[in-house]
Design a protein around this motif. Structure first.
Motif, PDB file in Angstrom:
ATOM      1  N   LYS A  62      -1.333  -3.408   0.473  1.00 40.31           N
ATOM      2  CA  LYS A  62      -0.441  -2.540  -0.305  1.00 40.31           C
ATOM      3  C   LYS A  62       0.214  -1.503   0.618  1.00 40.31           C
ATOM      4  O   LYS A  62       1.426  -1.285   0.568  1.00 40.31           O
ATOM      5  N   GLY A  65       2.792  -3.136   2.632  1.00 38.77           N
ATOM      6  CA  GLY A  65       4.007  -3.395   1.847  1.00 38.77           C
ATOM      7  C   GLY A  65       4.895  -2.169   1.741  1.00 38.77           C
ATOM      8  O   GLY A  65       6.105  -2.251   1.912  1.00 38.77           O
ATOM      9  N   ILE A  66       4.282  -1.004   1.479  1.00 40.84           N
ATOM     10  CA  ILE A  66       5.066   0.235   1.351  1.00 40.84           C
ATOM     11  C   ILE A  66       5.739   0.561   2.683  1.00 40.84           C
ATOM     12  O   ILE A  66       6.931   0.865   2.749  1.00 40.84           O
ATOM     13  N   ALA A  69       8.529  -1.946   3.477  1.00 38.78           N
ATOM     14  CA  ALA A  69       9.742  -1.735   2.674  1.00 38.78           C
ATOM     15  C   ALA A  69      10.535  -0.536   3.166  1.00 38.78           C
ATOM     16  O   ALA A  69      11.762  -0.579   3.233  1.00 38.78           O
ATOM     17  N   CYS A  70       9.834   0.547   3.529  1.00 33.59           N
ATOM     18  CA  CYS A  70      10.551   1.736   3.995  1.00 33.59           C
ATOM     19  C   CYS A  70      11.194   1.500   5.364  1.00 33.59           C
ATOM     20  O   CYS A  70      12.228   2.082   5.682  1.00 33.59           O
ATOM     21  N   GLY A  71      10.592   0.638   6.154  1.00 30.07           N
ATOM     22  CA  GLY A  71      11.123   0.396   7.502  1.00 30.07           C
ATOM     23  C   GLY A  71      12.138  -0.715   7.558  1.00 30.07           C
ATOM     24  O   GLY A  71      12.930  -0.785   8.509  1.00 30.07           O
ATOM     25  N   VAL A  72      12.137  -1.590   6.548  1.00 28.24           N
ATOM     26  CA  VAL A  72      12.979  -2.788   6.648  1.00 28.24           C
ATOM     27  C   VAL A  72      14.463  -2.403   6.725  1.00 28.24           C
ATOM     28  O   VAL A  72      14.911  -1.473   6.058  1.00 28.24           O
ATOM     29  N   LEU A 512      13.907   9.335   3.188  1.00 29.93           N
ATOM     30  CA  LEU A 512      13.142   8.084   3.193  1.00 29.93           C
ATOM     31  C   LEU A 512      11.701   8.312   3.627  1.00 29.93           C
ATOM     32  O   LEU A 512      10.760   7.769   3.056  1.00 29.93           O
ATOM     33  N   ALA A 515       9.783   9.991   0.926  1.00 23.18           N
ATOM     34  CA  ALA A 515       9.491   9.026  -0.143  1.00 23.18           C
ATOM     35  C   ALA A 515       8.317   8.140   0.251  1.00 23.18           C
ATOM     36  O   ALA A 515       7.397   7.913  -0.547  1.00 23.18           O
ATOM     37  N   GLU A 516       8.335   7.659   1.504  1.00 23.32           N
ATOM     38  CA  GLU A 516       7.241   6.789   1.938  1.00 23.32           C
ATOM     39  C   GLU A 516       5.909   7.524   1.915  1.00 23.32           C
ATOM     40  O   GLU A 516       4.914   7.026   1.389  1.00 23.32           O
ATOM     41  N   ILE A 519       4.631   7.982  -1.652  1.00 26.22           N
ATOM     42  CA  ILE A 519       4.090   6.762  -2.266  1.00 26.22           C
ATOM     43  C   ILE A 519       2.768   6.381  -1.589  1.00 26.22           C
ATOM     44  O   ILE A 519       1.794   6.024  -2.256  1.00 26.22           O
ATOM     45  N   LYS A 522      -0.049   8.714  -2.679  1.00 30.15           N
ATOM     46  CA  LYS A 522      -0.462   8.450  -4.061  1.00 30.15           C
ATOM     47  C   LYS A 522      -1.377   7.224  -4.116  1.00 30.15           C
ATOM     48  O   LYS A 522      -2.409   7.234  -4.815  1.00 30.15           O
ATOM     49  N   GLN A 523      -0.996   6.190  -3.377  1.00 32.93           N
ATOM     50  CA  GLN A 523      -1.812   4.974  -3.379  1.00 32.93           C
ATOM     51  C   GLN A 523      -3.158   5.194  -2.697  1.00 32.93           C
ATOM     52  O   GLN A 523      -4.176   4.639  -3.106  1.00 32.93           O
ATOM     53  N   VAL A 537      -0.547  -7.895  -6.096  1.00 33.37           N
ATOM     54  CA  VAL A 537      -0.747  -6.925  -5.044  1.00 33.37           C
ATOM     55  C   VAL A 537      -1.978  -6.058  -5.228  1.00 33.37           C
ATOM     56  O   VAL A 537      -2.167  -5.427  -6.200  1.00 33.37           O
TER      57      VAL A 537
ATOM     58  N   TRP B  21       4.217   1.038  -8.261  1.00 32.00           N
ATOM     59  CA  TRP B  21       4.537   1.454  -6.891  1.00 32.00           C
ATOM     60  C   TRP B  21       5.476   0.443  -6.213  1.00 32.00           C
ATOM     61  O   TRP B  21       6.361   0.824  -5.430  1.00 32.00           O
ATOM     62  N   VAL B  25       9.182   0.951  -4.557  1.00 28.95           N
ATOM     63  CA  VAL B  25       9.509   0.494  -3.210  1.00 28.95           C
ATOM     64  C   VAL B  25      10.800  -0.330  -3.232  1.00 28.95           C
ATOM     65  O   VAL B  25      11.656  -0.195  -2.356  1.00 28.95           O
ATOM     66  N   ILE B  28      13.719   1.935  -3.480  1.00 30.50           N
ATOM     67  CA  ILE B  28      14.000   2.523  -2.157  1.00 30.50           C
ATOM     68  C   ILE B  28      14.786   1.529  -1.296  1.00 30.50           C
ATOM     69  O   ILE B  28      15.779   1.887  -0.652  1.00 30.50           O
ATOM     70  N   ILE B  29      14.348   0.275  -1.301  1.00 29.65           N
ATOM     71  CA  ILE B  29      15.037  -0.739  -0.482  1.00 29.65           C
ATOM     72  C   ILE B  29      16.501  -0.872  -0.922  1.00 29.65           C
ATOM     73  O   ILE B  29      17.416  -0.875  -0.086  1.00 29.65           O
ATOM     74  N   LYS B  32      18.555   2.190  -0.071  1.00 30.57           N
ATOM     75  CA  LYS B  32      18.767   2.217   1.382  1.00 30.57           C
ATOM     76  C   LYS B  32      19.852   1.220   1.791  1.00 30.57           C
ATOM     77  O   LYS B  32      20.760   1.552   2.561  1.00 30.57           O
TER      78      LYS B  32
END
Lengths: 537, 70
Positions: A62, A65-66, A69-72, A512, A515-516, A519, A522-523, A537, B21, B25, B28-29, B32
């Motif tokens: 998980k 994944g977070i 997604a933030c880096g992609v 960004l 935000a990452e 999240i 929180k997880q 997931v 969650w 995400v 966000i994608i 972005k």
């Protein structure tokens, strides 16, 4: 030419690129390392069938994944910048960048749309074996994806396997394997990926230690720490080894970078390694000239160690900044002034070639000039220094002053290098201590160590950024080593527009990042859940 | 055909049953990517060589001029 350059534009363009690359590097290493950790823990689950290992795998997956997604796609912004801010550069590099980046793009697309999807959506929907294979392929794919951009960067540091085409003004690949397997590219790839493994291990230990501090998820945390500490220890040893081979490669291909890393002004045999030092007088290191001397407020040296690390022999000569700029005949080092003259001749030849092609493409002069670009001697003895040309001046005194402008920022390179090395060794010690105590079942009682583990998370990120500062600031002023300096690589656009996009990026990136973090936190606070097994997931 | 259908269903079900969650995400994608391609690329990052020149020869001549200025 230098007096006509708008250094505000260059500084802002470089700052913009650095901001984007550094932000990208916040996300990439965790993906590289956590992917493999997921694969290890899922393999244990596959072998044992113990649901605790599934819970553990799903939790770290998980976070993977977070972060993913933030880096992609943040790396794609670098490509926008190439086309706008570094237009001459992106044309000049030709297919050297195009091919690896295209492979990376296609590879990443297929990897992300298949294996990552199976990894997240496929629990209880595909067979255990297929799911495990997808997790492994995601980890391997992410690392192979990183390979291509690191190969491209390796070529910028050490341009091999290519030939310059004067008709297209582009470098063309002559040997793919030379580009892929150059010492610089191989070291860069292994060093960067092993750093990703170390970073992931530190993050897993840090987060798990937070659970131990909160006296919750004890079994989960201890198991995570065992896996991470073993993975981290092996990776951190590999990181130091590849750091050593990288430095040996730098000695051959970028000796000025090594001299800047050690703030070594005058070369010597039996050269000492500065284990720790504080530089004196910052101005001294900014305006370097023939009279500049080494200036430390304090330093701890290891005699002969730099010679040994550079060449495997305590007695060998290691060139200092002044040896490289002024030349050192006894050591066979050509001065920068001579390189500038040769680069100037190469540039003049290219201009003459272009004019002859335009005015009389059937003439004898054009044929002679064309032959020069096919002549190995001219290419090796003159064109190899093409990038030095903008520093040429007919006045020898000005030319020598310009030669000193080819020295990278000393303080930033020196401190970044030493910080990186200190942290590299710190992490070996850290993993050893964690492993010993966790096997003695004493780790969870050491409150101070749990805090150290938590604090180590930002430290490992700082170490990674410091490493890239050494790699990139240490090779200034080159966009491509010896062939293209940033003064000619930069696009002549309005500096204010670069300032605007820099600010825009800073705002978007900070948003960004926040935000990452939100999240993720929180997880982490929610923690791993056994009941999640039935859902995605 | 049924294979393709089951692959499509796999993705559709995957997206439908995503936890909160994961939806965040994805937002966000998408935000972005929108900022990157419809704001940054469109308004701030033109490809200078493609925009200003029609042929590769013109681009090559311009680049030679840039890198040999003295």
């Amino acid at each position: 030419m230098l007096e006509n350059i708008d250094f505000t534009l260059i500084d802002w363009s470089r700052a913009q690129f650095a901001l984007t690359a550094m932000f990208h590097w916040v996300f990439v290493p965790l993906t590289l390392g956590l992917g493999f950790m997921n694969a290890f823990t899922e393999t244990v689950y596959y072998k044992t069938g113990n649901p605790e290992w599934k819970k553990l795998t799903k939790f770290w997956m998980k976070l993977f994944g977070i972060n993913f997604a933030c880096g992609v796609a943040t790396g794609l912004i670098l490509e926008f910048e190439f086309g706008t801010n570094w237009a001459a550069y992106s044309w000049f590099v030709g297919d050297i960048f195009g091919a690896p980046l295209a492979i990376e793009g296609i590879f990443a697309f297929f990897m992300e749309s298949t294996f990552v999807a199976v990894m997240f959506f496929g629990w209880d929907k595909v067979s255990k074996k297929f799911h495990l294979a997808s997790t492994w392929l995601t980890a391997i794919g992410a690392n192979i994806s990183a390979l291509w951009i690191l190969v491209a960067n390796g070529w910028m540091q050490n341009p091999v396997g290519t030939a310059f085409n004067p008709d297209t003004a582009r470098n063309e690949m002559t040997n793919f394997w030379d580009v892929l397997l150059s010492g610089t590219a191989v070291n860069k790839f292994i060093h960067s990926t092993t750093f990703g493994f170390v970073l992931a291990a530190v993050v897993v230990i840090g987060v798990s230690s937070w659970y131990l501090l909160k006296k919750r998820e004890l079994l989960f945390a201890k198991r995570s720490i065992v896996v991470a500490a073993v993975f981290g220890l092996i990776s951190s040893i590999a990181l130091i080894v590849t750091g050593d081979t990288s430095a040996k490669n730098v000695v051959k291909t970028q000796p000025m970078k090594l001299a800047a890393m050690e703030a070594l002004y005058d070369g010597s045999e039996n050269a000492p390694l500065v284990a720790f030092g504080i530089l004196g007088g910052s101005e001294t290191h900014k305006n370097i000239n023939a009279n500049s001397r080494e200036n430390f407020v304090f330093k701890i040296e290891m005699p002969g160690m730099l010679s040994f690390l550079a060449h495997g022999d305590f007695k060998t000569f290691v060139a200092g900044i002044k040896d490289l700029v002024l030349g050192n005949e006894s050591q066979g080092i050509m001065s920068y002034s001579e390189k500038i003259r040769r680069g100037h001749i190469a540039a003049q030849t290219l201009v003459a070639y272009k004019d002859a092609k335009l005015n009389n493409p059937d003439g004898e002069e054009f044929r002679m000039l064309k032959a020069k670009f096919e002549d190995e001697t001219f290419m090796n003895d003159y064109f190899a220094y093409f990038g030095y040309a903008p520093y040429y001046d007919e006045n020898p005194d000005v030319l020598q002053q310009n030669a000193f402008k080819l020295v990278p920022p000393i303080s930033l390179t020196f401190y970044s290098f030493h910080l990186m090395v200190i942290l590299g060794f710190y992490f070996i010690l850290f993993f050893v201590v964690v492993l010993v105590l966790i096997f003695k079942n004493k780790y969870h009682n050491k409150c101070w160590l749990l805090w150290v583990s938590l604090i180590s998370i930002p430290l490992v990120y700082i170490g990674g950024q410091a490493g890239w500062i050494v790699a990139e600031v240490g090779r200034q002023p080159w966009a491509i080593q010896d062939l293209l300096p940033v003064v000619t690589a930069v696009s002549k656009i309005d500096a204010s527009s670069v300032m605007i996009t820099f600010t825009l990026f800073a705002v978007v990136f900070i948003a960004l990042f926040i935000a990452e973090i939100m999240i993720l936190l929180k997880q982490i606070k929610t923690g791993p859940k056994i009941e999640e097994e039935t859902s995605n997931v | 055909m049924s294979k393709l259908k089951s692959i499509a269903l796999f993705y559709i079900n995957g997206f439908r049953t995503m936890p909160r969650w994961a939806r965040m995400v994805w937002i966000i994608i998408l935000v972005k990517l929108f900022i990157m391609f419809f704001v940054l690329k469109l308004f701030f990052f033109p490809n200078i060589l493609k925009k200003n020149f029609d042929t590769d020869e013109e681009r090559a001549n311009f680049v030679i001029e840039q890198i040999t200025r003295n």
